[in-house]
Motif scaffolding. Structure first.
Motif, PDB file in Angstrom:
ATOM      1  N   ASP A 351      25.272 -37.999  80.564  1.00 44.30           N
ATOM      2  CA  ASP A 351      26.446 -37.949  81.439  1.00 44.30           C
ATOM      3  C   ASP A 351      27.728 -38.321  80.692  1.00 44.30           C
ATOM      4  O   ASP A 351      28.826 -38.154  81.209  1.00 44.30           O
ATOM      5  N   ARG A 352      27.585 -38.789  79.443  1.00 45.80           N
ATOM      6  CA  ARG A 352      28.741 -39.170  78.630  1.00 45.80           C
ATOM      7  C   ARG A 352      28.998 -38.185  77.497  1.00 45.80           C
ATOM      8  O   ARG A 352      29.890 -38.415  76.667  1.00 45.80           O
ATOM      9  N   ALA A 353      28.231 -37.114  77.414  1.00 42.10           N
ATOM     10  CA  ALA A 353      28.337 -36.183  76.286  1.00 42.10           C
ATOM     11  C   ALA A 353      29.711 -35.510  76.265  1.00 42.10           C
ATOM     12  O   ALA A 353      30.179 -34.999  77.289  1.00 42.10           O
ATOM     13  N   THR A 354      30.347 -35.518  75.107  1.00 44.84           N
ATOM     14  CA  THR A 354      31.615 -34.816  74.921  1.00 44.84           C
ATOM     15  C   THR A 354      31.503 -33.895  73.712  1.00 44.84           C
ATOM     16  O   THR A 354      30.769 -34.185  72.759  1.00 44.84           O
ATOM     17  N   PHE A 355      32.249 -32.799  73.752  1.00 40.89           N
ATOM     18  CA  PHE A 355      32.154 -31.737  72.761  1.00 40.89           C
ATOM     19  C   PHE A 355      33.553 -31.390  72.254  1.00 40.89           C
ATOM     20  O   PHE A 355      34.477 -31.235  73.056  1.00 40.89           O
ATOM     21  N   ASP A 356      33.702 -31.265  70.956  1.00 40.39           N
ATOM     22  CA  ASP A 356      34.989 -30.923  70.351  1.00 40.39           C
ATOM     23  C   ASP A 356      35.192 -29.408  70.425  1.00 40.39           C
ATOM     24  O   ASP A 356      34.564 -28.659  69.673  1.00 40.39           O
ATOM     25  N   ASP A 357      36.067 -28.967  71.337  1.00 38.82           N
ATOM     26  CA  ASP A 357      36.245 -27.519  71.508  1.00 38.82           C
ATOM     27  C   ASP A 357      37.286 -26.930  70.555  1.00 38.82           C
ATOM     28  O   ASP A 357      37.654 -25.755  70.680  1.00 38.82           O
ATOM     29  N   SER A 358      37.731 -27.707  69.557  1.00 41.83           N
ATOM     30  CA  SER A 358      38.632 -27.141  68.547  1.00 41.83           C
ATOM     31  C   SER A 358      37.905 -26.176  67.620  1.00 41.83           C
ATOM     32  O   SER A 358      38.558 -25.476  66.831  1.00 41.83           O
ATOM     33  N   HIS A 359      36.574 -26.130  67.696  1.00 38.97           N
ATOM     34  CA  HIS A 359      35.795 -25.233  66.845  1.00 38.97           C
ATOM     35  C   HIS A 359      35.515 -23.885  67.514  1.00 38.97           C
ATOM     36  O   HIS A 359      34.737 -23.083  66.977  1.00 38.97           O
ATOM     37  N   LEU A 360      36.119 -23.624  68.661  1.00 42.00           N
ATOM     38  CA  LEU A 360      35.793 -22.400  69.390  1.00 42.00           C
ATOM     39  C   LEU A 360      36.192 -21.134  68.627  1.00 42.00           C
ATOM     40  O   LEU A 360      35.485 -20.122  68.691  1.00 42.00           O
ATOM     41  N   ASP A 361      37.312 -21.151  67.915  1.00 50.52           N
ATOM     42  CA  ASP A 361      37.671 -19.984  67.116  1.00 50.52           C
ATOM     43  C   ASP A 361      36.597 -19.687  66.076  1.00 50.52           C
ATOM     44  O   ASP A 361      36.209 -18.525  65.874  1.00 50.52           O
ATOM     45  N   ALA A 362      36.121 -20.743  65.406  1.00 52.01           N
ATOM     46  CA  ALA A 362      35.063 -20.564  64.406  1.00 52.01           C
ATOM     47  C   ALA A 362      33.768 -20.093  65.055  1.00 52.01           C
ATOM     48  O   ALA A 362      33.033 -19.267  64.486  1.00 52.01           O
ATOM     49  N   HIS A 363      33.481 -20.599  66.237  1.00 51.32           N
ATOM     50  CA  HIS A 363      32.292 -20.203  66.999  1.00 51.32           C
ATOM     51  C   HIS A 363      32.339 -18.697  67.294  1.00 51.32           C
ATOM     52  O   HIS A 363      31.374 -17.959  67.033  1.00 51.32           O
ATOM     53  N   ALA A 364      33.468 -18.257  67.829  1.00 46.23           N
ATOM     54  CA  ALA A 364      33.631 -16.830  68.149  1.00 46.23           C
ATOM     55  C   ALA A 364      33.556 -15.969  66.900  1.00 46.23           C
ATOM     56  O   ALA A 364      32.897 -14.921  66.878  1.00 46.23           O
ATOM     57  N   ALA A 365      34.229 -16.407  65.845  1.00 53.20           N
ATOM     58  CA  ALA A 365      34.236 -15.636  64.602  1.00 53.20           C
ATOM     59  C   ALA A 365      32.843 -15.547  63.999  1.00 53.20           C
ATOM     60  O   ALA A 365      32.464 -14.510  63.437  1.00 53.20           O
ATOM     61  N   LEU A 366      32.063 -16.620  64.107  1.00 49.71           N
ATOM     62  CA  LEU A 366      30.703 -16.612  63.579  1.00 49.71           C
ATOM     63  C   LEU A 366      29.839 -15.569  64.288  1.00 49.71           C
ATOM     64  O   LEU A 366      29.138 -14.777  63.643  1.00 49.71           O
ATOM     65  N   LEU A 367      29.885 -15.548  65.617  1.00 48.07           N
ATOM     66  CA  LEU A 367      29.107 -14.564  66.366  1.00 48.07           C
ATOM     67  C   LEU A 367      29.531 -13.141  65.997  1.00 48.07           C
ATOM     68  O   LEU A 367      28.687 -12.262  65.790  1.00 48.07           O
ATOM     69  N   ALA A 368      30.837 -12.915  65.930  1.00 45.68           N
ATOM     70  CA  ALA A 368      31.324 -11.579  65.568  1.00 45.68           C
ATOM     71  C   ALA A 368      30.892 -11.207  64.155  1.00 45.68           C
ATOM     72  O   ALA A 368      30.500 -10.062  63.889  1.00 45.68           O
ATOM     73  N   GLU A 369      30.939 -12.178  63.248  1.00 46.23           N
ATOM     74  CA  GLU A 369      30.544 -11.922  61.848  1.00 46.23           C
ATOM     75  C   GLU A 369      29.062 -11.563  61.764  1.00 46.23           C
ATOM     76  O   GLU A 369      28.676 -10.641  61.024  1.00 46.23           O
ATOM     77  N   LEU A 370      28.213 -12.273  62.506  1.00 41.10           N
ATOM     78  CA  LEU A 370      26.785 -11.975  62.492  1.00 41.10           C
ATOM     79  C   LEU A 370      26.511 -10.557  62.979  1.00 41.10           C
ATOM     80  O   LEU A 370      25.720  -9.814  62.380  1.00 41.10           O
ATOM     81  N   ALA A 371      27.172 -10.172  64.083  1.00 38.11           N
ATOM     82  CA  ALA A 371      26.955  -8.838  64.624  1.00 38.11           C
ATOM     83  C   ALA A 371      27.460  -7.764  63.656  1.00 38.11           C
ATOM     84  O   ALA A 371      26.762  -6.780  63.379  1.00 38.11           O
ATOM     85  N   LEU A 372      28.660  -7.951  63.133  1.00 33.95           N
ATOM     86  CA  LEU A 372      29.253  -6.934  62.269  1.00 33.95           C
ATOM     87  C   LEU A 372      28.448  -6.782  60.987  1.00 33.95           C
ATOM     88  O   LEU A 372      28.195  -5.653  60.535  1.00 33.95           O
ATOM     89  N   ALA A 373      28.029  -7.892  60.392  1.00 35.89           N
ATOM     90  CA  ALA A 373      27.256  -7.815  59.152  1.00 35.89           C
ATOM     91  C   ALA A 373      25.945  -7.084  59.367  1.00 35.89           C
ATOM     92  O   ALA A 373      25.497  -6.291  58.523  1.00 35.89           O
ATOM     93  N   ARG A 374      25.299  -7.326  60.516  1.00 35.24           N
ATOM     94  CA  ARG A 374      24.010  -6.664  60.775  1.00 35.24           C
ATOM     95  C   ARG A 374      24.204  -5.169  61.055  1.00 35.24           C
ATOM     96  O   ARG A 374      23.384  -4.338  60.638  1.00 35.24           O
ATOM     97  N   LEU A 375      25.293  -4.803  61.726  1.00 38.18           N
ATOM     98  CA  LEU A 375      25.555  -3.383  61.972  1.00 38.18           C
ATOM     99  C   LEU A 375      25.836  -2.649  60.668  1.00 38.18           C
ATOM    100  O   LEU A 375      25.488  -1.471  60.515  1.00 38.18           O
ATOM    101  N   GLN A 376      26.488  -3.326  59.743  1.00 33.26           N
ATOM    102  CA  GLN A 376      26.815  -2.686  58.476  1.00 33.26           C
ATOM    103  C   GLN A 376      25.627  -2.615  57.529  1.00 33.26           C
ATOM    104  O   GLN A 376      25.689  -1.940  56.518  1.00 33.26           O
TER     105      GLN A 376
END
Length: 376
Positions: A351-376
């Motif tokens: 109930d006290r868990a907190t998450f640093d959402d300043s990494h969301l850009d990196a999170h999004a970029a990572l998912l996009a990078e994984l998809a793009l690399a596999r498609l290529q």
């Protein structure tokens, strides 16, 4: 983009929903995906969202996020904390925002995208089997052909911010349960010799559950067995219980060890009951399978990410229903550290868990990078 993703994540955090029916969460995701030119489908039996982004000719890759919260009263004191008795204490709000960000990044380069990406927003990860239900409803054929690979990123609030972690093979355990009833006769608490009291028998059974894991299961292929529920039918302090119910949570990393526990543990518990004149009945409740990262896909991911990723030496004993997707499609689950700069305030599901959402850009970029690399 980070400002928009942080605002989306915090809006989702402030209004969490539990289980398979998440109408507000679904509406928020649909609004966030609006205007990207995606083929959108809503779930029939659950509040899922499946979005298909079509580029040029090429294979299909699936990216997945879970959507549901936990029935936890939040005590973080954050300005955007939930006040409705539920909480995104496992980071699913970040998962959704990260996947929306990946959809925006990939949609922005649709003209050069060598294939198709399926974005899977899944309710009911926290014990409701939403991944299995989405597969049954056809998420793996949403693009007209099955994905060649599937990826998911799970945040962790106790891993240093920005750190990526994964491993080939088993990465998270299966989850199942054994429900046990110990039946005696009940009677007067002053005269236990005139009755068959199931309470001390249940106590012996609890100890036997622990010794079973320690003495019957090899340490090289472990099982974690925990008694998580214990109740009796006695309604007064001077009445011996007629029956005791308990539940054993079972975590394993292989089908072989699960089969050993499933066959051996009930036999042991029934024998203990019989030795004391009690009847022991058991019911096995199957749940999530082992989450297994495909070795080839994970090797590709680790090569792509190179020095950005740490090899996890051992699997974790928590469970994850992305396992259902990985049973059908080769792929990988990765963990992304989002520990707050001042250190963790509580672990996952706290109930006290907190998450640093300043990494969301990196999170999004990572998912996009994984998809793009596999498609290529």
């Amino acid at each position: 983009m980070s400002g928009d993703l942080v605002a989306l994540r915090r809006a989702l955090h402030a209004s969490p929903e539990v289980g398979l029916d998440l109408p507000r969460t679904q509406a928020t995701i649909l609004d966030a995906l609006d205007g990207l030119g995606l083929e959108i489908a809503r779930g029939r039996g659950l509040s899922s969202v499946t979005a298909v982004l079509r580029g040029g000719p090429g294979p299909v890759v699936l990216l997945r996020s879970d959507m549901d919260a936990l029935p936890i009263v939040e005590t973080t004191g954050l300005p955007y904390a939930s006040e409705n008795g539920a909480m995104h204490a496992c980071g699913h709000d970040l998962h959704m925002a990260g996947l929306v960000g990946a959809a925006r990044l990939l949609a922005g380069r649709r003209d050069s995208l060598p294939g198709t990406v399926v974005f899977m927003f899944q309710p009911g990860e926290e014990g409701h089997g939403g991944g299995r239900l989405m597969i049954d409803e056809g998420v793996l054929s949403a693009a007209g052909e099955r994905p060649v690979a599937a990826y998911a990123v799970h945040v962790d609030c106790v891993t240093p911010g920005g750190q990526l972690v994964t491993r080939p093979g088993p990465i998270m355990s299966s989850a199942s349960a054994l429900r046990v009833r110990v039946a005696g006769t009940g009677g007067h608490a002053a005269y236990p010799h005139h009755a068959v009291d199931p309470v001390p028998v249940a106590a012996e059974i609890i100890l036997a559950v622990q010794s079973f894991a320690a003495r019957r299961v090899p340490v090289s292929d472990p099982a974690v067995l925990s008694v998580t529920r214990l109740t009796s039918d006695s309604a007064a302090s001077n009445v011996l219980a007629g029956a005791v119910d308990l539940e054993v949570n079972i975590r394993t990393l292989s089908r072989g060890t699960l089969a050993l526990v499933r066959s051996g543990l009930p036999t042991l518990l029934e024998g203990i009951g019989a030795a004391h004149g009690c009847t022991v009945s058991t019911e096995f409740v199957d749940s999530y399978p082992v989450t297994v990262n495909d070795p080839v896909e994970t090797s590709r991911v680790m090569s792509l990410l190179s020095d950005r990723v740490v090899h996890l030496p051992f699997p974790g004993m928590a469970s994850e229903d992305f396992a259902y997707v990985l049973d059908e499609v080769p792929g990988s689950l990765l963990f992304l550290g989002v520990q707050p700069p001042d250190g963790p305030t509580g672990g996952m599901h706290s109930d006290r868990a907190t998450f640093d959402d300043s990494h969301l850009d990196a999170h999004a970029a990572l998912l996009a990078e994984l998809a793009l690399a596999r498609l290529q």
